[in-house]
Every structure is written in structure tokens, then in C-alpha cells.
Write a protein that holds these residues in place. Structure first.
Motif, mmCIF file in Angstrom:
data_model
loop_
_atom_site.group_PDB
_atom_site.id
_atom_site.type_symbol
_atom_site.label_atom_id
_atom_site.label_comp_id
_atom_site.label_asym_id
_atom_site.label_seq_id
_atom_site.Cartn_x
_atom_site.Cartn_y
_atom_site.Cartn_z
ATOM 1 N N PHE A 135 0.814 -1.225 0.000
ATOM 2 C CA PHE A 135 0.000 0.000 0.000
ATOM 3 C C PHE A 135 0.843 1.268 0.000
ATOM 4 O O PHE A 135 0.336 2.374 -0.095
ATOM 5 N N ASP A 136 2.188 1.089 0.135
ATOM 6 C CA ASP A 136 3.079 2.235 0.008
ATOM 7 C C ASP A 136 3.252 2.621 -1.460
ATOM 8 O O ASP A 136 3.798 3.668 -1.762
ATOM 9 N N ASN A 137 2.777 1.753 -2.338
ATOM 10 C CA ASN A 137 2.966 1.965 -3.766
ATOM 11 C C ASN A 137 1.769 2.719 -4.355
ATOM 12 O O ASN A 137 0.642 2.236 -4.348
ATOM 13 N N LEU A 138 2.037 3.897 -4.904
ATOM 14 C CA LEU A 138 0.970 4.746 -5.444
ATOM 15 C C LEU A 138 0.208 4.025 -6.553
ATOM 16 O O LEU A 138 -1.015 4.141 -6.659
ATOM 17 N N LEU A 139 0.945 3.252 -7.393
ATOM 18 C CA LEU A 139 0.296 2.555 -8.503
ATOM 19 C C LEU A 139 -0.730 1.547 -7.982
ATOM 20 O O LEU A 139 -1.825 1.402 -8.534
ATOM 21 N N VAL A 140 -0.388 0.874 -6.889
ATOM 22 C CA VAL A 140 -1.308 -0.108 -6.311
ATOM 23 C C VAL A 140 -2.561 0.599 -5.789
ATOM 24 O O VAL A 140 -3.690 0.157 -6.007
ATOM 25 N N ARG A 141 -2.347 1.731 -5.105
ATOM 26 C CA ARG A 141 -3.501 2.456 -4.547
ATOM 27 C C ARG A 141 -4.419 2.938 -5.668
ATOM 28 O O ARG A 141 -5.644 2.853 -5.571
ATOM 29 N N ARG A 142 -3.797 3.447 -6.740
ATOM 30 C CA ARG A 142 -4.615 3.904 -7.872
ATOM 31 C C ARG A 142 -5.329 2.732 -8.537
ATOM 32 O O ARG A 142 -6.485 2.846 -8.931
ATOM 33 N N ALA A 143 -4.625 1.607 -8.649
ATOM 34 C CA ALA A 143 -5.252 0.421 -9.243
ATOM 35 C C ALA A 143 -6.490 0.028 -8.436
ATOM 36 O O ALA A 143 -7.548 -0.266 -8.997
ATOM 37 N N ASN B 68 -12.790 1.220 -13.835
ATOM 38 C CA ASN B 68 -12.101 0.719 -15.023
ATOM 39 C C ASN B 68 -11.199 -0.470 -14.628
ATOM 40 O O ASN B 68 -10.001 -0.307 -14.414
ATOM 41 N N PRO B 69 -11.770 -1.678 -14.567
ATOM 42 C CA PRO B 69 -10.999 -2.841 -14.120
ATOM 43 C C PRO B 69 -9.785 -3.122 -15.011
ATOM 44 O O PRO B 69 -8.736 -3.562 -14.506
ATOM 45 N N ALA B 70 -9.926 -2.839 -16.303
ATOM 46 C CA ALA B 70 -8.798 -3.102 -17.211
ATOM 47 C C ALA B 70 -7.612 -2.216 -16.831
ATOM 48 O O ALA B 70 -6.460 -2.675 -16.768
ATOM 49 N N MET B 71 -7.911 -0.942 -16.572
ATOM 50 C CA MET B 71 -6.883 -0.005 -16.148
ATOM 51 C C MET B 71 -6.262 -0.461 -14.828
ATOM 52 O O MET B 71 -5.040 -0.370 -14.626
ATOM 53 N N ALA B 72 -7.098 -0.962 -13.931
ATOM 54 C CA ALA B 72 -6.608 -1.435 -12.627
ATOM 55 C C ALA B 72 -5.595 -2.569 -12.819
ATOM 56 O O ALA B 72 -4.521 -2.569 -12.202
ATOM 57 N N LYS B 73 -5.933 -3.512 -13.711
ATOM 58 C CA LYS B 73 -5.035 -4.648 -13.953
ATOM 59 C C LYS B 73 -3.717 -4.165 -14.551
ATOM 60 O O LYS B 73 -2.638 -4.649 -14.186
ATOM 61 N N TYR C 30 -9.320 2.373 -9.231
ATOM 62 C CA TYR C 30 -9.942 2.085 -10.523
ATOM 63 C C TYR C 30 -10.812 0.831 -10.460
ATOM 64 O O TYR C 30 -11.759 0.683 -11.205
ATOM 65 N N ALA C 31 -10.450 -0.090 -9.568
ATOM 66 C CA ALA C 31 -11.154 -1.377 -9.519
ATOM 67 C C ALA C 31 -12.507 -1.270 -8.817
ATOM 68 O O ALA C 31 -13.297 -2.207 -8.856
ATOM 69 N N ILE C 32 -12.746 -0.130 -8.157
ATOM 70 C CA ILE C 32 -13.969 -0.030 -7.349
ATOM 71 C C ILE C 32 -15.014 0.866 -8.011
ATOM 72 O O ILE C 32 -14.738 2.009 -8.372
ATOM 73 N N ASP C 33 -16.198 0.298 -8.174
ATOM 74 C CA ASP C 33 -17.325 1.027 -8.749
ATOM 75 C C ASP C 33 -18.089 1.692 -7.597
ATOM 76 O O ASP C 33 -18.885 1.055 -6.918
ATOM 77 N N LYS C 34 -17.799 2.983 -7.395
ATOM 78 C CA LYS C 34 -18.392 3.686 -6.244
ATOM 79 C C LYS C 34 -19.913 3.757 -6.339
ATOM 80 O O LYS C 34 -20.609 3.697 -5.333
ATOM 81 N N GLN C 35 -20.400 3.922 -7.568
ATOM 82 C CA GLN C 35 -21.851 4.033 -7.743
ATOM 83 C C GLN C 35 -22.517 2.703 -7.354
ATOM 84 O O GLN C 35 -23.565 2.705 -6.706
#
Lengths: 318, 500
Positions: free
Chosen positions: B282-290, B333-338, B293-298
Motif C-alpha cells: 500500500f506504500d505503492n501509489l500505482l497499487v492504490r490507484r489500481a 475501469n478494471p482493465a486499467m486497474a489490472k 480504478y477497480a472499485i465502482d463507487k456508484q
């Protein structure tokens, strides 16, 4: 008899010390700090330290235990961490709800179960027996909290006859208080009555087959009189035994039902105190409950002697 | 069902119910000057300067206790016991002009010595104030005369006036402060009537109140924790209002009742997935952003909050004056997350543990979030914890990887600049930006920097921001003066009244 009571008193003392130790250890093993719960997510190291000191939580555990247990011996229940008032007062005010609730439940339960059980026994195998025992089977299966919600839906939400939840306090008069306790008492009583009715039925059937009932009938006593006058009194021992067991279940049930009906009783106090890590209050209530269960079991043993003069509680021969 | 009551029993039952005051409609007949309000949790004590529970403020704030400033329905800071104030050019000296002729409900006068006492007590070494940080900037409180208080700060503090409006900063009197926990004595329009612990608290008009007597004479706060029981109590008319209604699933049913108003607004609660930056990955910004992106807030909002929440993209809510809408910073955007996970060195995802405290937004929400993260290869182990355990394990000992939690303190962006806070978020650029915000003296500049802080967090995503916790308010349609949104949990009885 005196020896019996002395032995019971000694047992009570040992059990209370054991219970106090167990609950103290369990509450302190549970993760969670009462001071932290008061301060929440804005807590800082300095405020936490100041509050822990104020509450006496910075003392070694054995000192905390001795402080509490020593207080209990002097009749001092300590100060609630959550409410910051004496626990004795909290418990006492809650007993004014829980004791009447438990009393009403027992009265209702016995008042329903004994007649139902006896009627089913006298009509053994007939339609009335099947109907009553079917209803009892249903009653055993229905959880009390579900029954409570159902009662609220019908009598409070639909019919507006009774208040949905809450307790006005006895200062508003007896009737509003009884009205507020009626649905909770019924919710607690019906499942217990169902079990008790089944026990009564089988006990009465067994007793009805005994020689003395046949003799009573042979002397010309009516069937009904023979059952109520001779079979039932002899069937009471298993019934009283089950009632004794049910008392502990009743105490557990009040915790659930007082939460469903938001009654300010001791069960709800215990529930909230555990969630709020109000350690002292939890410890006090558990010790009290342990004591009351032991006292009730002793009373049940004494009742055997009253019901059946052949039984001596002193442990002597029949 | 009434028809099935035997003829003889019916009159007896009616008499019984009349005697008990239970007859339907009997309560609504006379002109009403009382109100009963439902709350899920009981305040443990009634001193907002000694406990953090929101329920303490809900009962006492502006009813029993008042602060120098207060927060209004729009989330703005407005005068209260200080009628006006001036701030020195360098932003370090606040001169408060105090109201005249106000006394506490026990007769003790309110003046500058009270201000001095209250503020010094809150910042003292042995203070147990739940928001002691609010008082940290204060270096001195002086009383040039009884009606003026001069507060000097270490450095300019843009959030100071807002902080002085918080329940933890209310004014207390030297003679009564020690007993406020159980016997609150304040300057507000109400005082404590009765407190039946576990059931209800009644407030009655304070005869010593210096302002106009409020329309409502008595207010009863009743504690109903069970959502089903809360619904039943509203439908049965046992309650006039439930400010923070706990059963979103019952809203459609309540809306059908013409006697009730159902108003959906915002609290200051920010539902977030707190991530422990001291733990990999979780120290990794890319992981946090991923993860973002993986979560559909709506979808979270619909399935967990019944659609009553508002998706957020930073640590602020729509009810706040300086709120910036950043909810679309990382659109679903799950693809972006991956892709980001692969870039971060986790092409096959990873496993993590998530603590779930009791509220439905966490317990029900955890299942939904775990399923979404599972889609991109992040395997989530859900662990249910009690509130007490959460506070000690996650908050104090920082022994966690992730947890779903609603932070309800308003405008608490300062915690991201607090190096000791349980998120373990350490970012020099953010700290510098926050220092600039606090040093800003021009309100416009403050507002701009407040927005920049939110943007910085959205970019850095130290936590995954999900939704603003909705405020579902249910009350009698004839009741006036209830708030749609609220930044702090309040029930300001003095503003309430009955129509006609």
C-alpha cells in the motif's frame, strides 16, 4: 437442612469468586480500551494517558482486580467507565424493568403451560392434544426476538394498541409500565411455555398411569379431579426442574428481548456495557447473574422437598 | 382484527388504553409544545468536552451548551456566545466580543473569565478533551474587560473559528465543569430535565436563558438501536423525528406515510477504505490507484447505501462549503486497474486483509468491495471486528492492512498532516500545502487552498475514497426547523416548532 444451606452458601461464595475472576480475565483479554472508546478517533497520546490515569486503568491488573473485588465485598460496585456514575445505581434502576419483565414472563409461561399440558394429557391422542402439542412444537421453534418483532408489527404498527418500544418509567403509573412490558413478556413467555407444556403433558401422562391415581378413580373420584388433584402434584417435580433450567435461559432471553424492545433493563445494560468496554459494569452484572442462578437452583431444590415430603434436601435417605 | 375481541372485553380494553394514554390519536389532540426524537446510540455522558461520542453533541450542542461560534445548517461558522470578532493582520490574534448579560443555568455569569477557563482547561496538560488538537495553537487567553476575550495563537490557523464551533469547544463554567458529565450546566435555551439511562433524556426550557423562550418546551431523546424497532416507532407515531435514521431499506415504506417527511442529505461522514501505508504494497501509489480504478463507487452506493450516498473522490463531503467534486478522478475501469497492478509488479494481484467494524457500510460494504477487488486479482480476506477492537487494533496499534471506516469529524484534512495518525501517510508536499492553508488569512485564499488539499489527496489516493455517508432524516410532516445536511451531529431544539 442447615447443613444443606451452609454447603450451598459456601458453594455460592466459591462460585462468585470464580465467576469474578473469569469475567475479569475475559474482559481484560478482550481487545479494546474504555478510555479510547470515550475519546474516539480524535484521541491523542496525552489525552489518552490523562484519561487512563483518571479511570485507574494505568494500575497493574492485579491491583485493578483487588480494587474491584474488594469494593464488591464492601458492597461498593464501583463507578461505571461509560456513564461515570455508580454502577449500583445503574443496576438498581434497571432491575425495576428486568425483574417485573422476568416475573411477568414466568407467570405467563406457567399460566399457559400447566393448563395446556394437563388438557393435552387428559385428551391424549385426541384432536385437542394434537392441536395443542402442534402449537407447542411451533412455539419451541419460534425464536423470541422474531416473535417480538411480529408482535410489534401487529399490535403497535397496525393496531396502535401498545407502544412499539421503550419504557415510560413506573413514575408514569403502573398501567403504562405494564403495557410497555406486555409484548416483551409474551415474547419471552411463549417459547418457554411451549417447552413447559410438553414437559407437563408427559409428566402428567406418566403420573396418571400410577396406582394412586387408579385408586383415586376406584374410590369414585371424577377423572378430572383425579388428574388435577393427584396426578398433577406428583408430576410437578420434572416441571419445576425444567423451570429452574429455564430461569438461566430467561436471563439470556432478556438481553435479546430488551434490545428488540429497547427496554432499559439489565440485559440491555450488559449488552451495551460489553460493546462499550464498560468493564466494571460487565463484571458487576455477571457476578450478580451468577449469584442469582445459584440462588434459584437452591430454591428449586428446596421446592422439591415442599412438593414431595419424601425428599429430604439434607442428602439423607428417602 | 378488532372485530374478534369479545364484546365484553372491548370496552374494558378501551378504558385500559385510555387510562394508559395509548388511544390512537390521543397524543396529537392538544396543541403540541413537546417533541420526541429518536437516536440510535445513547450518550454515555452529557459533557461534550469529555467524550467523543457524537450522541453527546446531538443532545447538548446549542441546546444545553454553546460555544463562542457555531456551525449553521449551511455548514458556515456564525456567531454564538461571541457576537463578533476581529482577526489581527498576522492572523495570530483573535479578539472576540462576547454577549452581554448571559448566565449559566445555575446562575453563574458568563464573561471573559469563563472563556479563559474553558480554553485553558481544554488545552491543559491533564486535559481529556476529545479534540485537544483544536486548542493546540492557543498560547494565551487574555481578558482586557469582562466582555472581550483576546486569544493569541502560535501561528495563523485558518481552521480556528471552525474548531471553536465544535461541540468539544463549548463554554463551561468553573463551578460546574467537573459535574457536567452527569449534571450539565450551560448557557443554552434548555437544561437537563430527566435522564432515564438506557431509555431517554428529557430537556426542558432553561428559565435563566437570556434569549427569547423557544417554542418547544420539552424535548425527549429516545434511544432505539435496532433499525426495525426504529422503523416501527416512526410508523406507530411514538416518535416525532429521527435525525439520523438507521434503516435505509425502510425509506420507501416510510415515504408512503403521508404524516412523515423523509429528507435525504449529507453528514460529514466520509466512507473510505483506510490503507496502512507502512505495509506493502500500500506504500505503492500505482497499487492504490489500481484499487481505486477497480472499485465502482456508484455500485457500492446502490447496493450498500441504497443509493442515498454521494460518491466522493477526496476527503471531503458535498455539505462542506469548500467541497470540490473529485469523484471521477479514477472512474471505474478494471482493465486499467489490472494494467497498473502489472506495472507495479503485481500482474497476478495480491492477497490482503480488511477489517470491518460493525456498521453496515463496512460489513455489507466489505462483501461488495471484496468482490470488486477480486475481479482484478486482489484477494481480500474480510475480518469482522467490534468497534472497541477496531479502535485498539487499527487506530491505536496500526496493526492492519486495510479497513472500511467512516470518518465523521468535519473538515478533518489536518489528520493527513498528522504523522502519528493510523494511516501512516507521510507526504512532505501535502504537509507544506496544509501549512500554507493554515497560514492563509484571506478567506478566498483559504477556500482555494482547501480545494488544493482535496485535489492533492485525490491524486495521491492515500486511502480509497468511497462515498459521503448519507443523512436520512425522517420526521413528522408538521415539524419545522429540521436540518437537511449536517456537518456535525446536532438536533437544535431551539430552532424547531410545530406548524399551526
Amino acid at each position: 437442612m442447615t447443613r444443606f444451606l451452609l454447603r450451598r452458601l459456601l458453594g455460592l461464595a466459591v462460585m462468585l469468586v470464580a465467576a469474578s475472576l473469569v469475567v475479569f480475565v475475559v474482559m481484560n483479554v478482550l481487545p479494546g480500551d474504555p478510555a479510547l472508546l470515550m475519546l474516539g478517533t480524535g484521541a491523542t497520546k496525552s489525552t489518552l494517558a490523562a484519561l487512563r490515569h483518571q479511570m485507574g486503568l494505568d494500575l497493574p491488573l492485579w491491583q485493578q482486580y483487588l480494587r474491584w473485588a474488594g469494593g464488591l465485598l464492601e458492597g461498593n460496585f464501583g463507578i461505571s467507565y461509560t456513564y461515570q456514575t455508580p454502577v449500583a445505581g445503574l443496576i438498581l434502576s434497571r432491575l425495576w424493568v428486568t425483574l417485573p419483565l422476568a416475573g411477568m414472563s414466568i407467570l405467563l409461561s406457567v399460566g399457559i403451560a400447566i393448563p395446556v399440558g394437563v388438557i393435552a394429557a387428559t385428551r391424549q391422542g385426541k384432536a385437542a392434544d394434537a392441536a395443542l402439542m402442534g402449537a407447542a412444537q411451533l412455539g419451541v421453534a419460534v425464536p423470541n426476538f422474531w416473535l417480538g418483532l411480529l408482535l410489534i408489527l401487529v399490535f403497535a404498527v397496525r393496531l396502535h394498541w401498545l407502544p412499539a418500544t421503550g419504557f415510560p418509567g413506573w413514575s408514569h403509573g403502573i398501567l403504562p409500565g405494564v403495557a410497555a412490558l406486555l409484548m416483551p413478556a409474551v415474547s419471552l413467555a411463549l417459547p418457554q411455555a411451549a417447552i413447559l407444556a410438553r414437559v407437563t403433558r408427559s409428566a402428567v401422562i406418566e403420573a396418571a398411569g400410577e396406582d394412586y391415581v387408579r385408586t383415586a378413580r376406584a374410590k369414585g373420584l371424577a377423572a378430572r379431579a383425579a388428574i388435577w388433584g393427584h396426578a398433577l402434584p406428583n408430576a410437578l417435580i420434572p416441571v419445576v426442574t425444567i423451570m429452574g433450567f429455564q430461569f438461566s435461559y430467561l436471563l439470556a432471553g432478556t438481553v435479546v428481548i430488551e434490545n428488540v424492545f429497547t427496554l432499559p433493563g439489565m440485559g440491555r445494560l450488559l449488552f451495551q456495557a460489553i460493546a462499550g468496554r464498560d468493564l466494571i459494569t460487565v463484571q458487576d452484572i455477571v457476578v450478580l447473574l451468577t449469584g442469582s442462578v445459584i440462588v434459584v437452583n437452591t430454591l428449586v431444590d428446596l421446592t422439591y422437598a415442599a412438593i414431595d415430603p419424601r425428599i429430604s434436601v439434607g442428602g439423607g435417605e428417602r | 382484527m378488532r372485530a374478534t375481541i369479545p364484546a365484553l372485553a372491548a370496552p374494558a380494553l378501551a378504558a385500559f388504553m385510555l387510562a394508559a394514554g395509548l388511544a390512537p390519536g390521543a397524543a396529537r389532540a392538544a396543541a403540541k409544545d413537546s417533541i420526541s426524537i429518536g437516536m440510535t446510540l445513547e450518550p454515555p455522558i452529557l459533557d461534550p468536552t469529555a467524550g467523543a461520542a457524537a450522541a453527546i453533541g446531538e443532545v447538548t450542542y446549542q441546546n444545553i451548551f454553546q460555544g463562542l461560534t457555531q456551525i449553521d445548517a449551511a455548514g458556515q461558522v456564525v456567531p454564538s456566545l461571541a457576537t463578533s470578532w476581529t482577526i489581527s493582520k498576522n492572523g495570530k490574534t483573535y479578539t472576540f466580543n462576547l454577549v452581554h448579560g448571559v448566565v449559566f443555568s445555575d446562575g453563574e455569569p458568563f464573561d471573559c473569565t469563563t472563556v479563559k477557563f474553558s480554553l485553558n482547561r481544554a488545552r491543559a496538560k491533564d486535559s481529556i478533551n476529545p479534540q485537544k488538537a483544536l486548542f493546540a495553537p492557543i498560547t494565551n487567553v487574555a481578558c482586557p474587560n469582562a466582555e472581550t476575550a483576546v486569544v493569541t495563537l502560535k501561528q495563523p490557523t485558518a481552521s480556528f473559528l471552525f474548531g471553536m464551533a465544535m461541540p468539544a469547544a463549548v463554554m463551561v463554567a468553573p463551578d460546574s465543569a467537573a459535574n457536567n458529565k452527569t449534571d450539565p450546566v450551560g448557557t443554552g435555551p434548555y437544561k437537563l430535565g430527566t435522564w432515564v439511562k438506557g431509555d431517554h433524556i428529557t430537556l426542558v426550557r432553561n428559565p435563566k436563558y437570556s434569549g427569547k423562550a423557544p417554542p418547544i418546551a420539552t424535548a425527549t431523546f429516545r434511544f432505539i438501536a435496532d433499525p426495525a424497532a426504529a422503523t416501527a416507532a416512526m410508523l406507530a407515531g411514538n416518535l416525532d423525528a429521527f435525525t439520523l435514521f438507521p434503516a435505509p431499506e425502510s425509506v420507501p415504506q416510510l415515504r408512503q406515510d403521508k404524516k412523515l417527511d423523509v429528507v435525504i442529505g449529507n453528514t460529514s461522514g466520509k466512507i473510505i477504505i483506510s490503507l496502512n501505508e507502512a505495509k506493502k504494497p500500500f506504500d505503492n501509489l500505482l497499487v492504490r490507484r489500481a484499487m481505486a480504478y477497480a472499485i465502482d463507487k456508484q455500485a457500492y452506493n446502490q447496493s450498500v447505501l441504497n443509493g442515498y450516498g454521494t460518491p466522493i473522490g477526496s476527503h471531503d463531503v458535498p455539505g462542506d462549503a469548500g467541497y470540490v467534486d473529485l469523484a471521477n478522478t479514477y472512474p471505474y475501469n478494471p482493465a486499467m486497474a489490472k494494467k497498473l497492478l502489472a506495472e507495479a509488479g503485481y500482474p497476478h494481484g495480491f492477497s490482503m486483509t480488511m477489517l470491518l467494524p460493525p456498521p453496515p457500510y463496512a460489513r455489507r460494504g466489505g462483501e461488495v468491495i471484496a468482490a470488486m477487488l477480486g475481479q482484478v486479482g486482489i484477494k481480500v480476506k474480510l475480518v469482522d471486528v467490534e468497534w472497541a477492537q477496531w479502535l485498539s487494533q487499527a487506530f491505536t496499534h496500526k496493526d492492519y492492512e486495510a479497513t472500511i471506516i467512516a470518518h465523521v469529524e468535519p473538515r478533518d484534512l489536518y489528520q493527513y498532516a498528522n504523522p502519528e495518525y493510523y494511516w501512516n501517510y507521510h507526504n512532505k508536499a501535502y504537509d507544506a500545502l496544509f501549512a500554507r492553508y493554515q497560514a492563509a488569512t484571506d478567506p478566498k485564499q483559504q477556500l482555494k487552498l482547501w480545494g488544493d488539499l482535496q485535489r492533492k489527496l485525490a491524486k495521491d489516493e492515500p486511502n480509497i475514497f468511497l462515498c459521503a455517508l448519507p443523512k436520512i432524516g425522517v420526521w413528522n410532516a408538521n415539524l419545522r426547523g429540521m436540518w437537511k445536511n449536517m456537518l456535525i451531529t446536532v438536533d437544535i431544539v431551539g430552532q424547531m416548532s410545530w406548524a399551526k
